[in-house]
Structure formats: structure tokens, C-alpha cells
Scaffold this motif. Structure first.
Motif, mmCIF file in Angstrom:
data_model
loop_
_atom_site.group_PDB
_atom_site.id
_atom_site.type_symbol
_atom_site.label_atom_id
_atom_site.label_comp_id
_atom_site.label_asym_id
_atom_site.label_seq_id
_atom_site.Cartn_x
_atom_site.Cartn_y
_atom_site.Cartn_z
ATOM 1 N N ARG A 166 -25.320 126.812 -64.737
ATOM 2 C CA ARG A 166 -26.538 126.332 -64.092
ATOM 3 C C ARG A 166 -26.473 124.837 -63.834
ATOM 4 O O ARG A 166 -26.108 124.058 -64.714
ATOM 5 C CB ARG A 166 -27.755 126.661 -64.952
ATOM 6 N N ARG A 167 -26.822 124.423 -62.646
ATOM 7 C CA ARG A 167 -26.822 123.010 -62.271
ATOM 8 C C ARG A 167 -28.248 122.474 -62.246
ATOM 9 O O ARG A 167 -29.179 123.169 -61.840
ATOM 10 C CB ARG A 167 -26.174 122.815 -60.897
ATOM 11 N N ALA A 168 -28.412 121.236 -62.644
ATOM 12 C CA ALA A 168 -29.734 120.611 -62.671
ATOM 13 C C ALA A 168 -30.165 120.194 -61.273
ATOM 14 O O ALA A 168 -29.379 119.621 -60.512
ATOM 15 C CB ALA A 168 -29.721 119.396 -63.594
ATOM 16 N N GLU A 169 -31.407 120.485 -60.952
ATOM 17 C CA GLU A 169 -32.003 119.999 -59.716
ATOM 18 C C GLU A 169 -32.512 118.579 -59.937
ATOM 19 O O GLU A 169 -32.793 118.186 -61.080
ATOM 20 C CB GLU A 169 -33.157 120.906 -59.300
ATOM 21 N N PRO A 170 -32.631 117.776 -58.883
ATOM 22 C CA PRO A 170 -33.066 116.382 -59.052
ATOM 23 C C PRO A 170 -34.359 116.227 -59.849
ATOM 24 O O PRO A 170 -34.483 115.296 -60.660
ATOM 25 C CB PRO A 170 -33.228 115.898 -57.610
ATOM 26 N N HIS A 171 -35.312 117.133 -59.670
ATOM 27 C CA HIS A 171 -36.595 117.001 -60.366
ATOM 28 C C HIS A 171 -36.487 117.343 -61.858
ATOM 29 O O HIS A 171 -37.438 117.112 -62.613
ATOM 30 C CB HIS A 171 -37.655 117.895 -59.715
ATOM 31 N N GLU A 172 -35.334 117.878 -62.289
ATOM 32 C CA GLU A 172 -35.143 118.224 -63.696
ATOM 33 C C GLU A 172 -34.428 117.123 -64.478
ATOM 34 O O GLU A 172 -34.251 117.234 -65.682
ATOM 35 C CB GLU A 172 -34.328 119.517 -63.798
ATOM 36 N N VAL A 173 -34.022 116.063 -63.790
ATOM 37 C CA VAL A 173 -33.249 114.981 -64.409
ATOM 38 C C VAL A 173 -34.151 113.794 -64.710
ATOM 39 O O VAL A 173 -34.796 113.239 -63.808
ATOM 40 C CB VAL A 173 -32.090 114.536 -63.502
ATOM 41 N N GLY A 174 -34.221 113.408 -65.979
ATOM 42 C CA GLY A 174 -34.977 112.226 -66.384
ATOM 43 C C GLY A 174 -34.043 111.086 -66.728
ATOM 44 O O GLY A 174 -32.814 111.187 -66.573
ATOM 45 N N GLN A 175 -34.603 109.976 -67.199
ATOM 46 C CA GLN A 175 -33.796 108.831 -67.610
ATOM 47 C C GLN A 175 -34.280 108.294 -68.947
ATOM 48 O O GLN A 175 -35.489 108.298 -69.228
ATOM 49 C CB GLN A 175 -33.847 107.714 -66.560
ATOM 50 N N ALA A 176 -33.340 107.829 -69.756
ATOM 51 C CA ALA A 176 -33.641 107.272 -71.070
ATOM 52 C C ALA A 176 -33.996 105.792 -70.923
ATOM 53 O O ALA A 176 -33.233 104.908 -71.323
ATOM 54 C CB ALA A 176 -32.464 107.461 -72.008
ATOM 55 N N VAL A 177 -35.153 105.530 -70.354
ATOM 56 C CA VAL A 177 -35.623 104.151 -70.210
ATOM 57 C C VAL A 177 -36.101 103.681 -71.582
ATOM 58 O O VAL A 177 -36.940 104.327 -72.221
ATOM 59 C CB VAL A 177 -36.763 104.077 -69.176
ATOM 60 N N MET A 178 -35.546 102.570 -72.062
ATOM 61 C CA MET A 178 -35.904 102.087 -73.397
ATOM 62 C C MET A 178 -35.565 100.608 -73.534
ATOM 63 O O MET A 178 -34.749 100.064 -72.792
ATOM 64 C CB MET A 178 -35.166 102.894 -74.473
ATOM 65 N N LYS A 179 -36.209 99.977 -74.500
ATOM 66 C CA LYS A 179 -35.987 98.570 -74.765
ATOM 67 C C LYS A 179 -34.731 98.363 -75.613
ATOM 68 O O LYS A 179 -34.318 99.245 -76.361
ATOM 69 C CB LYS A 179 -37.192 97.963 -75.497
ATOM 70 N N ALA A 180 -34.136 97.187 -75.496
ATOM 71 C CA ALA A 180 -33.010 96.841 -76.365
ATOM 72 C C ALA A 180 -33.429 97.009 -77.818
ATOM 73 O O ALA A 180 -34.533 96.611 -78.211
ATOM 74 C CB ALA A 180 -32.570 95.405 -76.097
ATOM 75 N N GLY A 181 -32.551 97.615 -78.610
ATOM 76 C CA GLY A 181 -32.859 97.891 -80.006
ATOM 77 C C GLY A 181 -33.283 99.317 -80.256
ATOM 78 O O GLY A 181 -33.343 99.766 -81.403
ATOM 79 N N SER A 182 -33.568 100.060 -79.192
ATOM 80 C CA SER A 182 -33.899 101.478 -79.317
ATOM 81 C C SER A 182 -32.623 102.304 -79.192
ATOM 82 O O SER A 182 -31.578 101.807 -78.758
ATOM 83 C CB SER A 182 -34.911 101.886 -78.254
ATOM 84 N N VAL A 183 -32.716 103.589 -79.552
ATOM 85 C CA VAL A 183 -31.537 104.450 -79.602
ATOM 86 C C VAL A 183 -31.824 105.793 -78.940
ATOM 87 O O VAL A 183 -32.807 106.459 -79.275
ATOM 88 C CB VAL A 183 -31.081 104.702 -81.058
#
Length: 298
Positions: A166-183
Motif C-alpha cells: 500500500r502506498r500513502a496518498e498525499p493527504h495521509e502524509v504528515g510532518q514531524a514539526v518540532m522545536k530544537a530539543g524535541s525528539v
């Protein structure tokens, strides 16, 4: 666009493991202070600046990947040994092994102009042979802010349970937006990839990953952190590197010494201390001397 769940730095290991089972990834916020981030960044910077760009589209033609972090950086050793991450490994990985090990240490610097990496699952490093077993727990420590513009890691929440094709559709892809120091904490089964850097600054993260103790490591820790360096480290870190038995009969060795000068079938930590310290160097010196003697005789 889906979002990742966010937890405090002291979130219970059982909660982390449960989210990894379902979502495949989460963010631990504010794990490092600004001073700790600065210390880590300062220690790795000379090595990162000396690292060339990748040689193919997967590693990234405008991306650098710098390894051997345990041998090179005391601050990175502390990240490897962070109690919250090891506690999560205890719960998440020990369901399928007696002991887990350090799999990879790598600074990933995504430079401006780097396109998005192809979506993938990290567990495919072992091919398609691992079925029904989660082989690894991964982390990316943000040393700079991770933003939508500078290449924050793409993640497909919920994808660990997807069929392999199964391949991900564009609307199923998020991003790990986070501040420096987060994991970012994620499993080997979740679909993810490095993001596109559309900004004018580098995105820097430290990829530290752990895997089942009976699997081959992605980064050969015995070569990246050989005995002469490993013997100076904390015993728990030595064991994580692989200087410990993976199970009853996984990992022993025999020092290749002359007859009667060494033991047979000892655990790998034999190379790190006591009478064993220096056996490798002594052997190399002896072999070198013999080779020189043969050349002289010839």
C-alpha cells in the motif's frame, strides 16, 4: 494533513509503546534544554562540516550523514543512554528479544535545495524477511527546529498496520514539526522519509536507533567504536554497542592468539577489560612484526 501525537519528555514508557504500536510515531517535546542542544551541536559540528553530500537520491545529493557518534561525542552518548528512550526500548523491543542493541548513530543534515526522500520503512534494511515482528525503535533528536519549510521528517501515522504494497496518498502524509530539543520517536514499520528543504538554512537532526539484539546492526558498532575506545565507556553503553551477549549463544568470540596464550569462546566484553585489555593491539603488533620479518627474509 495528519498530525503526530505529542507527549511530555517524562511520558510513561507504556504510553510511548502503545502509540508506536498504533500510530508508528510520536513526538516527545522539550527533552533537551537549549544549553544541551548547544553542547551537542558544538561537539558534532566539526565532523558534520567535514562530511560530503550523499551519492544517490536516497541518501540525498544535498544531505550529509555523519556517523560513529558514540566514539566522537560524549554528549551524543548521553542521548543514546537517555532514560526515557531506554525505558521505551525496554517495553517496545523486549517483547521479541532478550537484549536490544544500538543500531545506528548518524547526524542527518538536510541542506537547502534537498528534495523529499522517497517514503520507506526502516525495517526493510533486513529485506522483507521479518514478518509479524517489530525489529526497531528509532529516534531523531532535533538540533535545529524542524519546520514544514526546512525538511521536517515526513511520517504516515497508522501505517505500521498497512499491507506492504500500500502506498500513502498525499493527504495521509504528515510532518514531524518540532522545536530544537524535541525528539521524534518512531518504529521500524512506520512509513516515513526526510522532507524537502525549501528554506535557506540547514535542518539538522541526530538519528539514534535501536534494534533487537539478534539482528545485524545497520552501523557496525564494533568498527565505529572499537575496543580501545569502548573500554573507556559506561558498561551499559558498552553492552548497547554490542559488547555483550545478545542471548545465551549470540556474540561470543575467541581471541585469535597463538596457542595457549588466550581463552576459547569468551563473551565480547572480554576484549574490554582486565587481562584482555590490549589483546587486539598486541595481536596486530605481533602479526605486523612477523610480516616484516618475512619481507626481510625474502
Amino acid at each position: 494533513m495528519p498530525s503526530l501525537r505529542r507527549l511530555p519528555a517524562d511520558a510513561p514508557a507504556q504510553t510511548i509503546a502503545a502509540i508506536l504500536d498504533t500510530d508508528g510515531a510520536l513526538i516527545l517535546e522539550d527533552v533537551l534544554s537549549p544549553a544541551q542542544v548547544a553542547r551537542v551541536g558544538g561537539e558534532i559540528e566539526p565532523y558534520v562540516e567535514a562530511t560530503p553530500n550523499g551519492r544517490d537520491s536516497f541518501t540525498g545529493h544535498a544531505t550529509t550523514r555523519t556517523g560513529a557518534l558514540v566514539a566522537r561525542s560524549p554528549a551524543c552518548r548521553e542521548l543514546v543512554m537517555h532514560p526515557a528512550i531506554l525505558a521505551a526500548c525496554d517495553v517496545f523491543l523486549k517483547r521479541a528479544c532478550d537484549r536490544y542493541q544500538l543500531h545506528l548513530t548518524q547526524v542527518i543534515r538536510i541542506r537547502p535545495g534537498q528534495g523529499a526522500q522517497v517514503l520507506h520503512r526502516d525495517k526493510l534494511a533486513w529485506g522483507g524477511y521479518l514478518q509479524g515482528i517489530e525489529p526497531q525503535l528509532n529516534t531523531i533528536w532535533a538540533i535545529t527546529d524542524f519546520t514544514a519549510e526546512n525538511g521536517a521528517t515526513q511520517v504516515v501515522p497508522g501505517s505500521p498496520g498497512w499491507a506492504e504494497g500500500r502506498r500513502a496518498e498525499p493527504h495521509e502524509v504528515g510532518q514531524a514539526v518540532m522545536k530544537a530539543g524535541s525528539v521524534l520517536v518512531y518504529s521500524g514499520s512506520v512509513i516515513h522519509a526526510g522532507g524537502e528543504n525549501r528554506s535557506d538554512a540547514d535542518r539538522i537532526g541526530i538519528n539514534l536507533t535501536y534494534c533487537l539484539g539478534w539482528l545485524r546492526q545497520e552501523e557496525n558498532q564494533y568498527l565505529s567504536c572499537p575496543p580501545q575506545i569502548a573500554r573507556t565507556l559506561d558498561p551499559q553503553l558498552q553492552a548497547l554497542l554490542g559488547y555483550a551477549m545478545g542471548s545465551y549463544a549470540l556474540g561470543y568470540f575467541t581471541p585469535p592468539l597463538p596457542p595457549g596464550e588466550g581463552p576459547e569462546a569468551v563473551p565480547p566484553d572480554y576484549a574490554l577489560g582486565g587481562e584482555a585489555a590490549g589483546w587486539g593491539e598486541d595481536l596486530l603488533a605481533a602479526v605486523s612484526a612477523r610480516q616484516k620479518a618475512k619481507v626481510t627474509e625474502g
